[in-house]
Design an enzyme around this catalytic site. Structure first.
Site, PDB file in Angstrom:
ATOM      1  CG  ASP A  39      -1.897   0.706   0.892  1.00 56.76           C
ATOM      2  OD1 ASP A  39      -1.574   1.159   0.399  1.00 56.76           O
ATOM      3  OD2 ASP A  39      -2.614   0.798   2.154  1.00 56.76           O
TER       4      ASP A  39
ATOM      5  CG  HIS B 138       0.294   2.549  -9.665  1.00 59.69           C
ATOM      6  ND1 HIS B 138      -0.461   2.140  -7.921  1.00 59.69           N
ATOM      7  CD2 HIS B 138      -1.494   2.294 -10.171  1.00 59.69           C
ATOM      8  CE1 HIS B 138      -1.717   2.652  -7.672  1.00 59.69           C
ATOM      9  NE2 HIS B 138      -2.044   3.323  -8.980  1.00 59.69           N
TER      10      HIS B 138
ATOM     11  CG  LEU C  67       9.716 -16.525  -3.851  1.00 57.00           C
ATOM     12  CD1 LEU C  67       9.355 -17.010  -2.145  1.00 57.00           C
ATOM     13  CD2 LEU C  67      10.858 -14.987  -4.277  1.00 57.00           C
TER      14      LEU C  67
HETATM   15  C1  V07 Z   1       0.995  -4.344  -9.724  1.00 55.40           C
HETATM   16  C2  V07 Z   1       3.584  -2.395  -8.400  1.00 55.40           C
HETATM   17  C3  V07 Z   1       3.250  -3.032  -7.414  1.00 55.40           C
HETATM   18  C4  V07 Z   1       2.558  -2.522  -6.048  1.00 55.40           C
HETATM   19  C5  V07 Z   1       0.722  -2.392  -6.009  1.00 55.40           C
HETATM   20  C6  V07 Z   1       0.602  -1.638  -7.414  1.00 55.40           C
HETATM   21  C7  V07 Z   1       0.646  -1.641  -8.321  1.00 55.40           C
HETATM   22  C8  V07 Z   1       3.427  -6.359 -10.413  1.00 55.40           C
HETATM   23  C9  V07 Z   1       2.380  -6.926 -10.999  1.00 55.40           C
HETATM   24  C10 V07 Z   1       2.585  -7.890 -11.329  1.00 55.40           C
HETATM   25  C11 V07 Z   1       1.205  -8.928 -11.250  1.00 55.40           C
HETATM   26  C12 V07 Z   1       0.862 -10.217 -11.677  1.00 55.40           C
HETATM   27  C13 V07 Z   1       2.912 -10.694 -12.292  1.00 55.40           C
HETATM   28  C14 V07 Z   1       3.930 -10.157 -12.057  1.00 55.40           C
HETATM   29  C15 V07 Z   1       3.480  -9.047 -11.865  1.00 55.40           C
HETATM   30  C16 V07 Z   1       1.589  -5.608 -10.236  1.00 55.40           C
HETATM   31  C17 V07 Z   1      -0.747  -5.034 -11.129  1.00 55.40           C
HETATM   32  C18 V07 Z   1      -0.378  -4.388 -10.075  1.00 55.40           C
HETATM   33  C19 V07 Z   1      -2.112  -5.273 -10.946  1.00 55.40           C
HETATM   34  F1  V07 Z   1       2.621 -12.135 -12.933  1.00 55.40           F
HETATM   35  N1  V07 Z   1       4.159  -5.213  -9.820  1.00 55.40           N
HETATM   36  N2  V07 Z   1       2.371  -4.781 -10.055  1.00 55.40           N
HETATM   37  N3  V07 Z   1       0.248  -6.049 -11.111  1.00 55.40           N
HETATM   38  N4  V07 Z   1       1.566  -3.128  -8.833  1.00 55.40           N
END
Ligand code: V07
Length: 267
Positions: free
Chosen positions: A40, A57, A151
């Site tokens: 968050d 983000h 992991l």
């Molecule tokens: C998202 C970055 C981290 C902070 C929180 C919100 C934004 C990595 C992924 C991801 C998801 C699936 C995957 C590989 C990477 C991601 C979303 C948002 C929707 F297989 N960061 N991140 N997906 N944020």
């Protein structure tokens, strides 16, 4: 007991074999098996810098890579990250669209590094509403890393815990109707097998960044006995030291599982 200084020295030591877990050097230490994180504070981080929320983000995405590789080196077995909740669809359209492009960008940049660390990519949540290009990128990463036994990097994406529990109940009712299961068979262990986390142990440690003291519909069943750590640090600022501090705090807490500590049983 894990010693933070020792951990840091080992962490910074050169010449560590990429497959070698830092935790092997601390065989008396207690590394949590499963860590869950509510990432968050990305929007607030951006606002503080007069940047659009999406900049937060994007910065947060880079922190995912850093913490995942550290967790892997420490010997954590499962890292579950709350990337997108079932509630997040209510955000402005352009923000949702941007968020849905992050998995593809993340995997495009970091998949080779995840492979090198023997990390397996997984996802929990409903895939159907997710754009097809995002689904494809994630499926490809899951397929390419499926034989990695380090992991498990488990992204909670379009995930909501009440929704997960409701689907578990529906499927149990369905199996009962079809004679696959009887009322008496529905124990806590069997119920757990109907959840999206069926292949993982419950988290030992849950970290939420950015000072909010809520669960926000995250793993309500699975977090029943988990140690909670809340930090004011915003996710894009969350550092390796912050993660090590959280592990240190975790190890300093006595875990009771609702029972008595052994020394108290004699009192
Ligand atoms: C998202 C970055 C981290 C902070 C929180 C919100 C934004 C990595 C992924 C991801 C998801 C699936 C995957 C590989 C990477 C991601 C979303 C948002 C929707 F297989 N960061 N991140 N997906 N944020």
């Amino acid at each position: 007991m894990l010693n933070k200084m020792k951990l840091w020295k080992a962490f910074n030591k050169e010449g560590l074999n990429k497959n070698e877990c830092l935790s092997e050097q601390f065989n008396d230490s207690q590394i949590p098996h499963h860590v869950a994180i509510i990432m968050d504070g990305n929007g607030r981080w951006a606002k503080q810098r007069h940047l659009p929320r999406i900049a937060g983000h994007h910065e947060g995405m880079k922190v995912v890579r850093k913490i995942a590789t550290l967790a892997s080196r420490l010997g954590v077995k499962v890292l579950t990250l709350y990337a997108f909740s079932t509630e997040n669809w209510k955000r402005p359209k352009h923000e949702v669209e941007y968020l849905m492009k992050l998995p593809e960008e993340f995997l495009g940049s970091f998949l080779p590094e995840l492979q090198a660390h023997n990390i397996r990519v997984e996802m929990m949540g409903h895939k159907e509403q997710i754009p097809s290009y995002t689904q494809r990128a994630i499926s490809k990463a899951m397929e390419e890393t499926k034989d990695n036994d380090g992991l498990v990097l488990n992204f909670a994406l379009n995930y909501g815990s009440r929704d997960e529990i409701m689907w578990a109940v529906r499927n149990i009712v369905k199996d009962a109707k079809n004679g696959i299961i009887n009322e008496d068979d529905v124990t806590e262990n069997v119920f757990s097998q109907y959840l999206m986390t069926k292949d993982y142990k419950d988290p030992d440690l849950m970290i939420r960044t950015s000072g909010e003291l809520r669960l926000s519909n995250f793993m309500l069943w699975q977090l029943a006995y988990t140690e909670f750590i809340f930090t004011d640090v915003l996710w894009p600022d969350f550092s390796e030291e912050d993660f090590l501090n959280a592990l240190n705090e975790y190890q300093n807490r006595s875990r009771r599982f609702g029972g008595l500590k052994s020394e108290e049983q004699n009192e």
